[in-house]
Design a protein around this motif. Structure first.
Motif, mmCIF file in Angstrom:
data_model
loop_
_atom_site.group_PDB
_atom_site.id
_atom_site.type_symbol
_atom_site.label_atom_id
_atom_site.label_comp_id
_atom_site.label_asym_id
_atom_site.label_seq_id
_atom_site.Cartn_x
_atom_site.Cartn_y
_atom_site.Cartn_z
ATOM 1 N N VAL A 128 54.699 45.630 25.011
ATOM 2 C CA VAL A 128 53.508 45.917 24.210
ATOM 3 C C VAL A 128 53.086 44.668 23.429
ATOM 4 C CG1 VAL A 128 52.636 47.247 22.251
ATOM 5 C CG2 VAL A 128 53.898 48.406 24.059
ATOM 6 N N ALA A 129 54.042 43.954 22.854
ATOM 7 C CA ALA A 129 53.721 42.748 22.096
ATOM 8 C C ALA A 129 53.060 41.705 23.000
ATOM 9 C CB ALA A 129 54.973 42.167 21.451
ATOM 10 N N GLY A 130 53.545 41.567 24.211
ATOM 11 C CA GLY A 130 52.938 40.629 25.149
ATOM 12 C C GLY A 130 51.513 41.012 25.503
ATOM 13 N N LEU A 131 51.276 42.308 25.691
ATOM 14 C CA LEU A 131 49.929 42.765 26.010
ATOM 15 C C LEU A 131 48.982 42.587 24.824
ATOM 16 C CD1 LEU A 131 50.857 45.961 28.029
ATOM 17 C CD2 LEU A 131 49.847 43.871 28.932
ATOM 18 N N VAL A 132 49.478 42.841 23.618
ATOM 19 C CA VAL A 132 48.658 42.635 22.424
ATOM 20 C C VAL A 132 48.313 41.154 22.275
ATOM 21 C CG1 VAL A 132 48.651 42.764 19.897
ATOM 22 C CG2 VAL A 132 49.457 44.703 21.247
ATOM 23 N N ALA A 133 49.265 40.284 22.588
ATOM 24 C CA ALA A 133 49.001 38.844 22.528
ATOM 25 C C ALA A 133 47.922 38.452 23.539
ATOM 26 C CB ALA A 133 50.282 38.059 22.788
ATOM 27 N N ARG A 134 47.964 39.060 24.725
ATOM 28 C CA ARG A 134 46.932 38.769 25.727
ATOM 29 C C ARG A 134 45.570 39.261 25.265
ATOM 30 N NH1 ARG A 134 48.688 40.562 31.562
ATOM 31 N NH2 ARG A 134 46.642 39.689 31.987
ATOM 32 N N MET A 135 45.554 40.430 24.576
ATOM 33 C CA MET A 135 44.288 40.935 24.032
ATOM 34 C C MET A 135 43.727 39.958 23.000
ATOM 35 S SD MET A 135 44.910 44.956 23.383
ATOM 36 C CE MET A 135 45.870 45.929 24.520
ATOM 37 N N ALA A 136 44.603 39.446 22.143
ATOM 38 C CA ALA A 136 44.167 38.494 21.125
ATOM 39 C C ALA A 136 43.644 37.222 21.771
ATOM 40 C CB ALA A 136 45.321 38.171 20.177
ATOM 41 N N LYS A 137 44.321 36.768 22.810
ATOM 42 C CA LYS A 137 43.891 35.554 23.498
ATOM 43 C C LYS A 137 42.510 35.739 24.118
ATOM 44 C CE LYS A 137 45.470 32.328 27.028
ATOM 45 N NZ LYS A 137 46.505 32.041 28.019
ATOM 46 N N HIS B 30 35.948 42.728 27.661
ATOM 47 C CA HIS B 30 36.545 43.918 28.257
ATOM 48 C C HIS B 30 38.063 43.802 28.189
ATOM 49 C CE1 HIS B 30 37.230 47.339 30.778
ATOM 50 N NE2 HIS B 30 38.003 46.595 31.556
ATOM 51 N N GLN B 31 38.690 44.748 27.499
ATOM 52 C CA GLN B 31 40.141 44.764 27.390
ATOM 53 C C GLN B 31 40.712 46.105 27.807
ATOM 54 O OE1 GLN B 31 41.459 43.366 23.585
ATOM 55 N NE2 GLN B 31 40.374 41.467 23.776
ATOM 56 N N GLY B 32 39.908 46.897 28.476
ATOM 57 C CA GLY B 32 40.330 48.230 28.874
ATOM 58 C C GLY B 32 41.564 48.228 29.759
ATOM 59 N N ASP B 33 41.692 47.226 30.629
ATOM 60 C CA ASP B 33 42.855 47.173 31.506
ATOM 61 C C ASP B 33 44.142 46.997 30.707
ATOM 62 O OD1 ASP B 33 41.925 44.592 30.836
ATOM 63 O OD2 ASP B 33 42.920 43.696 32.568
ATOM 64 N N LEU B 34 44.102 46.142 29.699
ATOM 65 C CA LEU B 34 45.300 45.930 28.879
ATOM 66 C C LEU B 34 45.582 47.145 28.004
ATOM 67 C CD1 LEU B 34 44.699 42.221 27.844
ATOM 68 C CD2 LEU B 34 46.160 43.085 29.662
ATOM 69 N N GLU B 35 44.521 47.773 27.492
ATOM 70 C CA GLU B 35 44.704 48.970 26.678
ATOM 71 C C GLU B 35 45.327 50.097 27.492
ATOM 72 O OE1 GLU B 35 40.764 49.619 25.244
ATOM 73 O OE2 GLU B 35 40.917 48.009 23.761
ATOM 74 N N ARG B 36 44.904 50.229 28.761
ATOM 75 C CA ARG B 36 45.497 51.262 29.630
ATOM 76 C C ARG B 36 46.974 50.984 29.885
ATOM 77 N NH1 ARG B 36 40.499 50.784 32.055
ATOM 78 N NH2 ARG B 36 41.289 49.353 33.630
#
Length: 65
Positions: A18-27, A41-47
């Motif tokens: 989850v932390a890695g995905l949140v970091a990708r969202m921030a990036k 668009h960040q729907g893929d990471l949120e899913r």
């Protein structure tokens, strides 16, 4: 930070994922040039995060029964 009752306890591996995905969202948010209205668009990471949380919920439900 207090944990909400409906949130499952995460394992160390789940927390890392989850932390890695949140970091990708921030990036992605930082990389947005704001020319398109600032809507990245960040729907893929949120899913993906939601799937991890669903798996944790299933694991806890299975453990309770």
């Amino acid at each position: 930070m207090a944990r909400r009752e409906d949130e499952p306890r995460l394992t160390a591996g789940e927390k890392l994922r989850v932390a890695g995905l949140v970091a990708r969202m921030a990036k992605r948010g930082i990389a947005d040039d704001r020319m398109a209205g600032g809507r990245v668009h960040q729907g893929d990471l949120e899913r993906r995060v939601e799937r991890i949380l669903d798996g944790a919920r299933r694991r806890e439900a299975k453990k309770r029964t």
